[in-house]
Motif scaffolding. Structure first.
Motif, short mmCIF file in Angstrom:
data_model
loop_
_atom_site.label_atom_id
_atom_site.label_comp_id
_atom_site.label_asym_id
_atom_site.label_seq_id
_atom_site.Cartn_x
_atom_site.Cartn_y
_atom_site.Cartn_z
N LEU A 61 0.82 -1.21 0.00
CA LEU A 61 0.00 0.00 0.00
C LEU A 61 0.86 1.26 0.00
CD1 LEU A 61 -2.82 -1.04 2.49
CD2 LEU A 61 -3.02 -0.73 0.02
N GLN A 65 0.83 4.04 -3.03
CA GLN A 65 0.55 5.46 -2.77
C GLN A 65 1.71 6.34 -3.22
OE1 GLN A 65 -0.68 4.58 1.44
NE2 GLN A 65 -2.26 6.11 0.99
N THR A 68 1.55 6.57 -7.10
CA THR A 68 0.48 7.42 -7.63
C THR A 68 0.84 8.89 -7.46
OG1 THR A 68 -0.75 7.33 -5.54
CG2 THR A 68 -1.31 5.69 -7.20
N LEU A 105 -10.64 0.87 2.45
CA LEU A 105 -9.38 1.15 1.77
C LEU A 105 -9.62 2.06 0.56
CD1 LEU A 105 -6.34 0.67 1.38
CD2 LEU A 105 -6.93 -1.39 0.05
N CYS A 106 -10.68 1.80 -0.19
CA CYS A 106 -11.02 2.69 -1.30
C CYS A 106 -11.16 4.12 -0.81
CB CYS A 106 -12.33 2.23 -1.96
SG CYS A 106 -12.19 0.77 -3.01
N ARG A 108 -9.83 5.48 1.82
CA ARG A 108 -8.51 6.00 2.20
C ARG A 108 -7.68 6.41 1.00
NH1 ARG A 108 -7.36 1.59 5.44
NH2 ARG A 108 -5.37 1.18 4.45
N LEU A 109 -7.78 5.63 -0.07
CA LEU A 109 -6.97 5.89 -1.26
C LEU A 109 -7.66 6.83 -2.24
CD1 LEU A 109 -5.62 2.28 -2.01
CD2 LEU A 109 -4.50 4.10 -0.72
N GLU A 110 -8.84 7.30 -1.87
CA GLU A 110 -9.64 8.17 -2.74
C GLU A 110 -9.98 7.46 -4.05
OE1 GLU A 110 -7.37 11.81 -3.00
OE2 GLU A 110 -8.22 12.55 -1.12
#
Length: 296
Positions: A61, A65, A68, A105-106, A108-110
């Motif tokens: 993760l 991140q 990205t 999680l979605c 959190r990761l936008e």
């Protein structure tokens, strides 16, 4: 539309260690991909796919991140397996909680989209009665997850995946049963073949309910060509190909996607036997050429 790839396309190279997460994002950037969709088991060690939980893998993760942020290529969606039927009640609830963790999680990761299965991918329908007996349990689990996902700003979906919850008619029946505005259809243009539904017909029938689209192509044979081919529910044999090289009506499928007005994320999901990177590059080129000719 935003054209990118599923991490599933890179699974052979990720599993062998020939590519890492950083290499995947570097390749995406070099090939002008607009997003990466995550199939969670892409990052599992070989043999550990079934038990892999991306939400518990802090290292992966963190690297996702970081990449990205560095490349500007967003994660568009998350896909994972789940089993709500043909399991004991305790396992069913564990599976629901697993999917909910990925919804969080979605958030959190936008990431706005999550696709989950409802039975084991390989489960083949034994009888019409088997489907009817499992249907209410599946509907209830999907409703619970979709209701939770509303609070997280996430749209959940199922895909025409495997041999049980597949076919455009069957998934539309599930959508009607769940009856939640944030529960949609991840339309995989090729997977309809697993239950012998024509890919173009299935795609056309499904796009009005699509929250996400997967693009792929298959070779199709009536009799077994030998090892390495997947047998469909009706006894045909399919194998992944470069997009545009196989037996699907790929241009007509893209015309259907464009004509439907769909304007969301589109992922190339390559799963053929040709060398991965050149196959993905050629597939992207074919998709872009066809879309330019169509005017999409």
């Amino acid at each position: 539309m935003k054209l990118g790839l599923s991490s599933y396309s890179f699974r052979p190279l990720l599993a062998s260690g020939a590519m890492g997460i950083e290499d995947v994002f570097g390749w995406l950037s070099a090939n002008q991909a607009e997003h990466l969709e995550i199939a969670t088991f892409s990052f599992a060690r070989p043999g550990e796919e079934a038990a892999y939980d991306l939400t518990a893998d802090a290292e992966v993760l963190s690297r996702l991140q970081a990449q990205t942020k560095q490349t500007g290529i967003p994660i568009s969606g998350i896909c994972l397996g789940a089993r709500f039927a043909f399991v004991e009640p305790a396992e069913r609830q564990e599976q629901i909680e697993l999917v909910k963790r990925h919804v969080e999680l979605c958030n959190r990761l936008e990431v706005g989209f999550l696709r989950h299965d409802v039975v084991n991918w390989a489960h083949r329908l034994g009888s019409a009665g088997e489907f009817e007996g499992a249907f209410a349990t599946i509907v209830a689990a999907c409703q619970e997850i979709a209701d939770f996902a509303v609070s997280q700003g996430v749209t959940t979906s199922v895909e025409d995946h495997g041999f049980f919850m597949n076919s455009s008619a069957r998934i539309k029946r599930l959508l009607h049963g769940v009856d939640r505005p944030n529960f949609k259809f991840t339309v995989d243009v090729g997977n309809f073949l697993c239950v012998d539904e024509d890919a173009l017909v299935g795609t056309r029938a499904s796009l009005a309910d699509a929250s996400f689209v997967h693009l792929k192509d298959f070779y199709v044979r009536r009799t077994s060509p030998g090892p390495g081919w997947l047998e469909t529910l009706g006894g045909q044999f399919i194998r992944g190909s470069v997009f545009g090289f196989g037996d699907l009506e790929t241009r007509m499928i893209l015309e259907a996607v464009v004509g439907s007005g769909y304007d969301g994320f589109v992922s190339l999901e390559y799963e053929g036997a040709e060398p991965t990177l050149s196959a993905c590059q050629t597939s992207l080129g074919n998709i872009r050429r066809m879309l330019a000719e169509i005017g999409g």
